[in-house]
Design a protein around this motif. Structure first.
Motif, PDB file in Angstrom:
ATOM      1  N   ARG A  18       0.944  -1.049   0.172  1.00 43.45           N
ATOM      2  CA  ARG A  18      -0.021   0.075   0.059  1.00 43.45           C
ATOM      3  C   ARG A  18       0.987   1.121  -0.159  1.00 43.45           C
ATOM      4  N   GLU A  19       2.105   1.348   0.788  1.00 43.25           N
ATOM      5  CA  GLU A  19       2.800   2.308   0.810  1.00 43.25           C
ATOM      6  C   GLU A  19       3.473   2.572  -0.598  1.00 43.25           C
ATOM      7  N   GLN A  20       3.802   1.793  -1.262  1.00 42.95           N
ATOM      8  CA  GLN A  20       4.207   1.922  -2.593  1.00 42.95           C
ATOM      9  C   GLN A  20       3.469   2.377  -3.711  1.00 42.95           C
ATOM     10  N   LEU A  21       1.918   1.931  -3.411  1.00 44.37           N
ATOM     11  CA  LEU A  21       0.985   2.565  -4.404  1.00 44.37           C
ATOM     12  C   LEU A  21       1.020   3.931  -4.140  1.00 44.37           C
ATOM     13  N   LEU A  22       0.915   4.226  -2.875  1.00 47.49           N
ATOM     14  CA  LEU A  22       0.777   5.732  -2.472  1.00 47.49           C
ATOM     15  C   LEU A  22       1.950   6.438  -2.934  1.00 47.49           C
ATOM     16  N   GLU A  23       3.102   5.810  -2.888  1.00 42.52           N
ATOM     17  CA  GLU A  23       4.310   6.713  -3.595  1.00 42.52           C
ATOM     18  C   GLU A  23       4.163   6.866  -4.994  1.00 42.52           C
ATOM     19  N   MET A  24       3.754   5.913  -5.818  1.00 38.93           N
ATOM     20  CA  MET A  24       3.551   5.918  -7.089  1.00 38.93           C
ATOM     21  C   MET A  24       2.534   7.143  -7.375  1.00 38.93           C
ATOM     22  N   TYR A  25       1.376   7.266  -6.563  1.00 33.11           N
ATOM     23  CA  TYR A  25       0.517   8.498  -6.615  1.00 33.11           C
ATOM     24  C   TYR A  25       1.124   9.742  -6.370  1.00 33.11           C
ATOM     25  N   ARG A  26       1.932   9.966  -5.160  1.00 34.25           N
ATOM     26  CA  ARG A  26       2.566  11.110  -5.168  1.00 34.25           C
ATOM     27  C   ARG A  26       3.684  11.495  -6.362  1.00 34.25           C
ATOM     28  N   LEU A  27       4.244  10.540  -6.915  1.00 35.18           N
ATOM     29  CA  LEU A  27       5.242  10.809  -7.907  1.00 35.18           C
ATOM     30  C   LEU A  27       4.458  11.218  -9.074  1.00 35.18           C
ATOM     31  N   VAL A  28       3.121  10.702  -9.685  1.00 36.40           N
ATOM     32  CA  VAL A  28       2.679  11.155 -10.806  1.00 36.40           C
ATOM     33  C   VAL A  28       2.219  12.336 -10.266  1.00 36.40           C
ATOM     34  N   ARG A  29       1.614  12.659  -9.341  1.00 37.03           N
ATOM     35  CA  ARG A  29       0.902  13.677  -9.044  1.00 37.03           C
ATOM     36  C   ARG A  29       1.949  14.939  -8.938  1.00 37.03           C
ATOM     37  N   LEU A  30       3.108  14.714  -8.574  1.00 33.48           N
ATOM     38  CA  LEU A  30       4.091  15.780  -8.548  1.00 33.48           C
ATOM     39  C   LEU A  30       4.660  15.936  -9.853  1.00 33.48           C
ATOM     40  N   THR A  31       4.881  14.859 -10.802  1.00 37.65           N
ATOM     41  CA  THR A  31       5.129  15.170 -12.124  1.00 37.65           C
ATOM     42  C   THR A  31       4.302  16.307 -12.859  1.00 37.65           C
ATOM     43  N   ARG A  32       3.020  15.944 -12.814  1.00 37.85           N
ATOM     44  CA  ARG A  32       1.877  16.896 -13.492  1.00 37.85           C
ATOM     45  C   ARG A  32       2.069  18.182 -12.712  1.00 37.85           C
ATOM     46  N   SER A  33       1.888  18.420 -11.441  1.00 39.76           N
ATOM     47  CA  SER A  33       2.159  19.658 -10.871  1.00 39.76           C
ATOM     48  C   SER A  33       3.390  20.472 -11.024  1.00 39.76           C
ATOM     49  N   LEU A  34       4.488  19.727 -11.035  1.00 40.72           N
ATOM     50  CA  LEU A  34       5.615  20.397 -11.348  1.00 40.72           C
ATOM     51  C   LEU A  34       5.600  20.884 -12.656  1.00 40.72           C
ATOM     52  N   GLU A  35       5.132  20.280 -13.881  1.00 40.54           N
ATOM     53  CA  GLU A  35       5.045  20.746 -15.163  1.00 40.54           C
ATOM     54  C   GLU A  35       4.226  21.958 -15.456  1.00 40.54           C
ATOM     55  N   GLU A  36       2.970  22.033 -14.389  1.00 42.28           N
ATOM     56  CA  GLU A  36       2.149  23.191 -14.320  1.00 42.28           C
ATOM     57  C   GLU A  36       2.749  24.287 -13.676  1.00 42.28           C
ATOM     58  N   LYS A  37       3.579  24.173 -12.797  1.00 42.16           N
ATOM     59  CA  LYS A  37       4.344  25.377 -12.236  1.00 42.16           C
ATOM     60  C   LYS A  37       5.430  25.850 -13.205  1.00 42.16           C
ATOM     61  N   LEU A  38       5.923  24.902 -14.016  1.00 39.23           N
ATOM     62  CA  LEU A  38       7.089  25.311 -15.136  1.00 39.23           C
ATOM     63  C   LEU A  38       6.472  26.130 -16.251  1.00 39.23           C
ATOM     64  N   GLU A  39       5.140  25.591 -16.273  1.00 36.52           N
ATOM     65  CA  GLU A  39       4.192  26.454 -17.637  1.00 36.52           C
ATOM     66  C   GLU A  39       4.180  27.834 -17.262  1.00 36.52           C
ATOM     67  N   VAL A  40       3.689  27.768 -15.980  1.00 37.69           N
ATOM     68  CA  VAL A  40       3.375  29.358 -15.377  1.00 37.69           C
ATOM     69  C   VAL A  40       4.699  30.078 -15.307  1.00 37.69           C
ATOM     70  N   LEU A  41       6.048  29.273 -14.999  1.00 33.56           N
ATOM     71  CA  LEU A  41       7.159  30.133 -15.247  1.00 33.56           C
ATOM     72  C   LEU A  41       7.696  30.461 -16.686  1.00 33.56           C
ATOM     73  N   PHE A  42       7.235  29.790 -17.373  1.00 35.66           N
ATOM     74  CA  PHE A  42       7.537  29.797 -18.748  1.00 35.66           C
ATOM     75  C   PHE A  42       6.722  31.122 -19.499  1.00 35.66           C
ATOM     76  N   LYS A  43       5.416  31.198 -19.099  1.00 35.69           N
ATOM     77  CA  LYS A  43       4.600  32.345 -19.514  1.00 35.69           C
ATOM     78  C   LYS A  43       5.184  33.507 -18.792  1.00 35.69           C
ATOM     79  N   GLN A  44       5.917  33.560 -17.823  1.00 33.20           N
ATOM     80  CA  GLN A  44       6.251  34.839 -17.030  1.00 33.20           C
ATOM     81  C   GLN A  44       7.759  34.903 -17.850  1.00 33.20           C
ATOM     82  N   SER A  45       8.227  34.319 -18.678  1.00 32.23           N
ATOM     83  CA  SER A  45       9.606  34.453 -19.364  1.00 32.23           C
ATOM     84  C   SER A  45      10.802  34.040 -18.511  1.00 32.23           C
ATOM     85  N   LYS A  46      10.422  33.263 -17.377  1.00 27.93           N
ATOM     86  CA  LYS A  46      11.618  33.092 -16.378  1.00 27.93           C
ATOM     87  C   LYS A  46      12.185  31.610 -16.841  1.00 27.93           C
ATOM     88  N   VAL A  47      11.590  30.745 -17.741  1.00 32.71           N
ATOM     89  CA  VAL A  47      12.343  29.650 -18.157  1.00 32.71           C
ATOM     90  C   VAL A  47      13.086  29.753 -19.308  1.00 32.71           C
TER      91      VAL A  47
END
Length: 357
Positions: A18-47
């Motif tokens: 169960r702990e591994q299942l939750l860790e996989m969820y954390r990692l996939v959610r982290l991936t999408r959220s991090l890319e969303e943050k990077l998209e905001v930074l890109f639109k702010q010309s910070k990337v």
């Protein structure tokens, strides 16, 4: 008096906890959220440079890399991603703050401003940065896997390739060499339907990319790339085969790219209804959440709490990256050229060192 109905918990498959299942969820959610943050930074010309999203195919990156043995001492398995495999990088050990600094070309990024996005390498944690000429990483990772075999090490290599890059000569040469040498290598073809603006049907006459496996004499398996548990199971089988000395496996993950090739690409060559269909019916995170909750492996409250922790972590990562300085101009001259061996043609102007005679 009314009795409370117990929620039945299904058995967890594939040897996961169960702990591994939750860790996989954390990692996939982290991936999408991090890319969303990077998209905001890109639109702010910070990337600095381009931004490459993996929207719609994050699940296969995380679940496949989750099958590897991770160690921080340089003795674990080795992974090499492409531009849409941020999830695999985070799974093997990369940290969000490193990724943000890398995209912002900061002086304390892993590449110190010389390279961008996930063109980064850390041999200790087990990842080798991508090479822009697509396909070239297949022979590189075949060479890495060859060293594992020659040294008798219990290590496996995993390398990703897009559907379009399977048409390159480097892909053919690398897979063929790895197959002949029976190297401990897992080759993942991410069939996300498009190579930039070219659909898969114009890239190969084969009905499916997995049909190429018998031609090389290697094992092959096609998987629903948006089913994270199916991806993990297939990847674990391939990794176990490689570790047991049974050679190469070619995996084809059927998935879909819901963003353009990069942030500058408006994806006008794709029918918007097709994108919406994949978003509404076959999102890998939505499917994984439903699997976790329906089987009693996680509650909605637990997943919400994980998401809140991720949001805090990413806010801190962006704040730290924005405070980091840009590299000094002199940094452009470091770690670019090697010294070369004594008396090599390009160093003959340097007197030989008598102590090396």
């Amino acid at each position: 008096m009314a009795t409370k109905t117990k929620t039945r918990t299904a058995a967890i498959p594939h040897g996961l906890t169960r702990e591994q299942l939750l860790e996989m969820y954390r990692l996939v959610r982290l991936t999408r959220s991090l890319e969303e943050k990077l998209e905001v930074l890109f639109k702010q010309s910070k990337v600095v440079g381009g931004l490459f999203r993996s929207l719609g195919q994050e699940g296969e990156s995380v679940a496949s890399a989750f099958a590897l043995n991770r160690r921080d001492d340089g003795t674990g398995d080795m992974l090499s991603p492409l531009i849409r495999n941020l999830g695999s990088m985070l799974t093997i050990g990369s940290r969000p703050v490193e990724v943000v600094k890398q995209y912002m070309a900061k002086a304390d990024s892993l590449a110190r401003g010389k390279e961008l996005n996930i063109h980064i390498t850390d041999y200790q944690r087990g990842f080798i940065g991508q090479i822009s000429p697509l396909g070239d990483l297949i022979p590189v990772m075949a060479g890495v896997a060859l060293t594992f075999k020659q040294r008798g090490q219990d290590r496996v290599g995993m390398v990703y390739i897009g559907d379009g890059a399977t048409s390159t000569g480097a892909f053919h040469e690398g897979v063929n060499f790895a197959a002949v040498q029976r190297l401990p290598l897992v080759v993942i073809v991410e069939n996300n339907q498009w190579a930039y603006s070219t659909p898969s049907k114009f890239m190969t006459a084969a009905k499916q990319f997995i049909d190429k496996a018998p031609g090389y004499g290697v094992a092959g398996e096609q998987v629903d790339g948006n089913d994270m548990l199916a991806v993990y199971a297939a990847s674990k089988r391939a990794v176990d085969r490689a570790r047991a000395g049974e050679g190469v496996t070619l995996l084809e993950f059927m998935t879909y790219r819901r963003k353009g090739h990069a942030q500058h690409d408006a994806q006008t060559y794709v029918d918007p209804a097709e994108i919406e269909h994949w978003a509404s019916t076959n999102d890998p995170i939505d499917r994984y959440v439903k699997t976790l909750v329906d089987n009693g492996w996680a509650t909605a409250e637990e997943l919400t709490a994980i998401g809140a922790d991720i949001d805090r972590e990413l806010d801190e990562a962006v704040a730290e990256a924005e405070q980091s300085p840009l590299p000094e101009p002199e940094e452009a001259l470091t770690d670019v050229y090697g010294d070369g061996p004594v008396n090599a043609p390009w160093t003959r102007h340097t007197p030989p060192d008598p102590t090396l005679a």
